[in-house]
Design a protein around this motif. Structure first.
Motif, short mmCIF file in Angstrom:
data_model
loop_
_atom_site.label_atom_id
_atom_site.label_comp_id
_atom_site.label_asym_id
_atom_site.label_seq_id
_atom_site.Cartn_x
_atom_site.Cartn_y
_atom_site.Cartn_z
N MET A 1 0.52 -1.35 0.09
CA MET A 1 -0.19 0.01 0.16
C MET A 1 0.58 1.70 0.11
SD MET A 1 -3.06 -1.08 2.73
CE MET A 1 -3.35 -2.81 2.61
N VAL A 2 1.49 2.15 -1.66
CA VAL A 2 2.06 3.11 -0.85
C VAL A 2 1.11 3.93 -2.32
CG1 VAL A 2 3.82 4.16 -2.70
CG2 VAL A 2 3.92 1.50 -1.26
N GLY A 3 0.48 5.25 -1.55
CA GLY A 3 -0.16 6.52 -2.04
C GLY A 3 -0.61 7.31 -1.09
N PRO A 4 -1.98 7.60 -0.96
CA PRO A 4 -2.97 8.93 0.43
C PRO A 4 -2.83 7.70 1.15
CG PRO A 4 -3.40 8.76 -2.54
CD PRO A 4 -2.13 8.17 -2.30
N LEU A 5 -2.74 8.11 2.35
CA LEU A 5 -3.06 7.37 3.85
C LEU A 5 -4.78 7.04 3.99
CD1 LEU A 5 -2.45 6.77 6.27
CD2 LEU A 5 -2.56 8.74 7.33
N HIS A 6 -5.33 8.04 3.56
CA HIS A 6 -6.91 7.47 3.63
C HIS A 6 -7.48 8.42 2.39
CE1 HIS A 6 -7.99 11.18 5.54
NE2 HIS A 6 -6.40 11.23 6.20
N ALA A 7 -9.30 8.24 2.25
CA ALA A 7 -9.60 8.43 0.76
C ALA A 7 -9.98 10.14 1.09
CB ALA A 7 -11.02 7.77 0.63
N GLY A 8 -9.65 10.82 2.26
CA GLY A 8 -10.13 12.21 2.24
C GLY A 8 -8.52 12.74 2.50
N ALA A 9 -7.08 12.19 2.33
CA ALA A 9 -5.76 12.69 2.74
C ALA A 9 -5.50 13.60 0.89
CB ALA A 9 -5.14 11.68 2.76
N ARG A 10 -5.60 14.80 0.82
CA ARG A 10 -4.72 15.57 0.39
C ARG A 10 -2.90 15.62 -0.10
NH1 ARG A 10 -8.75 13.87 -1.37
NH2 ARG A 10 -10.21 15.35 -1.63
N HIS A 11 -2.30 15.62 1.15
CA HIS A 11 -1.08 15.72 1.61
C HIS A 11 -0.50 14.64 2.13
CE1 HIS A 11 -1.38 20.00 -0.44
NE2 HIS A 11 -2.35 19.68 0.69
N VAL A 12 -0.85 13.90 3.32
CA VAL A 12 -0.71 12.74 3.74
C VAL A 12 -0.72 11.33 2.83
CG1 VAL A 12 -0.55 11.99 5.56
CG2 VAL A 12 -1.64 14.11 5.73
N TYR A 13 0.24 10.92 2.89
CA TYR A 13 1.27 9.46 2.49
C TYR A 13 1.73 8.69 3.00
CZ TYR A 13 0.61 12.89 -1.72
OH TYR A 13 -0.08 14.17 -2.21
N VAL A 14 1.63 6.85 3.01
CA VAL A 14 1.41 5.45 3.52
C VAL A 14 2.57 4.97 2.46
CG1 VAL A 14 -0.04 4.74 3.28
CG2 VAL A 14 0.93 4.44 4.77
N ALA A 15 3.61 4.18 2.76
CA ALA A 15 4.36 3.35 2.43
C ALA A 15 4.91 1.73 3.46
CB ALA A 15 5.58 3.88 2.06
N THR A 16 3.69 1.20 3.47
CA THR A 16 3.75 -0.39 4.16
C THR A 16 2.96 -1.72 2.83
OG1 THR A 16 2.38 -1.25 6.24
CG2 THR A 16 1.28 0.43 4.83
N GLY A 17 3.13 -2.16 4.06
CA GLY A 17 2.65 -4.11 3.07
C GLY A 17 3.75 -4.71 2.87
N PHE A 18 4.60 -4.27 3.58
CA PHE A 18 5.33 -5.13 1.22
C PHE A 18 5.91 -6.31 1.79
CE2 PHE A 18 7.43 -0.41 2.25
CZ PHE A 18 6.62 -0.15 1.16
#
Length: 517
Positions: free
Chosen positions: A342-359
């Motif tokens: 999971m790499v991209g916006p943290l949640h559906a409403g996120a505009r400036h927060v991103y996450v990288a996890t679940g490798f």
């Protein structure tokens, strides 16, 4: 391993100590992008952003490249066990091709960086193999080879390998790589700072306020204001999309040491059989190679870790008789329920927060890929595989439903079932041992040190309240629900928890008795 024997530590950390700690954040800070976590995903993202001209600060609770990345097997490969046939069936051939392209780009981007910065990180090209010894799995391997080849990888089905035992078959992918991960990342960190990036160690982030700018609270007080925030903490530090429901923590053990160069299997190997066995070597000394054997995966906080170390040691020394084990350690990763990180916006409403996890155990190529993908998203540039990795994806969630339900049932089993089990006995604890015991109406995590003194903590994980369990080999408290880990004094070793276990004081009669009053 004996009751008092501990793991000796990661070879990567011991052979690249990294010098004195970098300073902790001491005052408020404003930057273009704040990256939380200094593993391979965080540092790769920060470096790519700084290279693109953005002002970046990396905030790391411990030391850089000393967490999951410092304990990896360090294979850089687009071959991820048996992923392509599953992707073809569940997400379609286009998704499999995008996965192969993106992971291959991660490998090749690392090669470019090693060359550009002149990094001495024991870089070697090696073929990667997924093998099986049971004839019943040959069909599965052939299907994987076909799917990987159709996805664009140089893949083939083979029956001969360099392993010191016969196999029923293997998927071979040529031209992959392996390296010393910490030397690579320490060099990346130095170049990041040279480009104007800021690195802070010993700086634990505890709060996030989304907005324009976003604001990050830290444990010691300073606040970071940033246009964009990247959460690259292995397990999401902030989880407003409940990603933890789609992640399953997995811990694996490692035994390693020198062997004669004539015993080098000349490749990177993995099998899903025998509770996973992974094999690779690295340069060592004249006439020698350093063998790294990984396996015995398990959920943190479950089972006998010492027995698992014994099983892995027996396997390694049986197949590599001249192996002299000098290092033992453990690593941890998170498996996504639908296979894809999971790499991209943290949640559906996120505009400036991103996450990288679940490798899913493949964070080297995945982390470097994430750095490129997140940089493109932050800069508003197109990326062909952003949809594949988007944490907000919905179509795959239908297909992942069985694994999702299984994962949540396991978590619920620990959350409720662990509370119904009888507690351990304080009186039976020997030096170097720990147990969850009932004292009055409370469950306590109690450890008796080598001097006989007891250390008592609340057994409730500060993430979501599951009961921790003791890992005797690593002398740590582990949460079986979401993988948080704590030392014997309750301090956070690994998230998603950000607060330590609460300390408790034992009465004299409790410390000397059973604790089952």
């Amino acid at each position: 391993m004996s009751d008092t024997q501990q793991v000796s530590g990661s070879y990567w950390l011991q052979t690249a100590p990294g010098g004195p700690p970098r300073p902790a954040l001491a005052q408020d800070l404003t930057v273009d992008v704040a990256v939380i976590g200094a593993g391979i995903a965080g540092l790769s993202t920060a470096w790519e952003l700084a290279r693109a001209g953005l002002g970046v600060a990396v905030l790391e609770a411990g030391r850089i490249a000393a967490g999951v990345t410092g304990h990896t097997t360090a294979k850089l490969s687009a071959q991820h066990t048996l992923v392509y046939d599953r992707l073809r069936r569940t997400r379609g051939t286009d998704a499999a091709r995008l996965y192969a392209r993106s992971q291959t780009e991660g490998v090749e981007r690392a090669a470019e960086i090693v060359d550009e910065l002149g990094i001495a990180c024991a870089w070697e090209r090696r073929d990667a193999y997924t093998f099986a010894r049971r004839p019943g799995r040959v069909g599965e391997l052939r299907a994987e080879a076909r799917a990987a080849r159709e996805a664009g990888l140089p893949a083939s089905f083979v029956t001969e390998t360099g392993l010191p035992f016969s196999v029923a078959g293997a998927v071979r992918v040529t031209g992959q790589a392996q390296f010393h991960p910490r030397r690579y990342l320490l060099a990346l960190a130095e170049d990041l700072v040279a480009r104007g990036g800021q690195l802070y160690e010993g700086t634990r982030v505890t709060g996030l306020e989304e907005g324009e700018p976003c604001r990050l609270a830290t444990e010691d007080g300073p606040v970071v204001a940033a246009r964009h925030v990247v959460v690259a903490t292995h397990y999401p530090l902030f989880d407003r999309a409940l990603l933890f429901t789609r992640l399953s923590p997995r811990r694996e053990l490692v035994v390693a040491g020198p062997i004669g160069a004539d015993g080098d299997p000349d490749g990177m190997y993995i099998t899903p059989e025998e509770n996973t066995r992974s094999v690779r070597t690295a340069p060592y000394g004249p006439g020698q190679r350093f063998l790294v054997v990984t396996g015995e995966h398990f959920t943190p906080g479950t089972g006998d870790t010492r027995a698992r170390f014994a099983d892995l040691t027996a396997w390694a020394t049986h197949h590599f008789p001249d192996l002299r084990i000098t290092h033992t350690w453990a690593t941890q990763d998170n498996d996504p329920t639908d296979t894809v990180p999971m790499v991209g916006p943290l949640h559906a409403g996120a505009r400036h927060v991103y996450v990288a996890t679940g490798f899913g155990g493949w964070g080297m190529s995945g982390g470097i890929m994430a750095g490129r993908l997140l940089t493109a998203l932050i800069r508003g540039e197109p990326c062909a595989w952003s949809g594949l990795y988007d944490p907000r994806r919905l179509r795959s969630q239908v297909r992942e439903a069985p694994d999702f339900v299984k994962n949540q049932a396991k978590v619920a089993g620990h959350f409720l079932g662990d509370r119904l089990r009888p507690g351990g006995s304080l009186g039976s604890l020997g030096p170097g041992q720990g147990a969850v015991v009932r004292v009055g109406t409370e469950r306590l995590a109690v450890y008796r040190d080598d001097d006989g003194d007891t250390h008592a903590l609340s057994a409730r994980c500060t993430h979501l309240g599951c009961l921790v369990a003791f890992n005797s080999a690593e002398r740590a408290w582990e949460c079986p629900c979401h993988g948080s880990r704590f030392d014997i004094d309750g301090e956070v070793v690994q998230g998603p928890a950000v607060r330590p276990l609460e300390r408790r004081r034992l009465r004299t009669r409790d410390a000397e008795g059973t604790g089952d009053d």
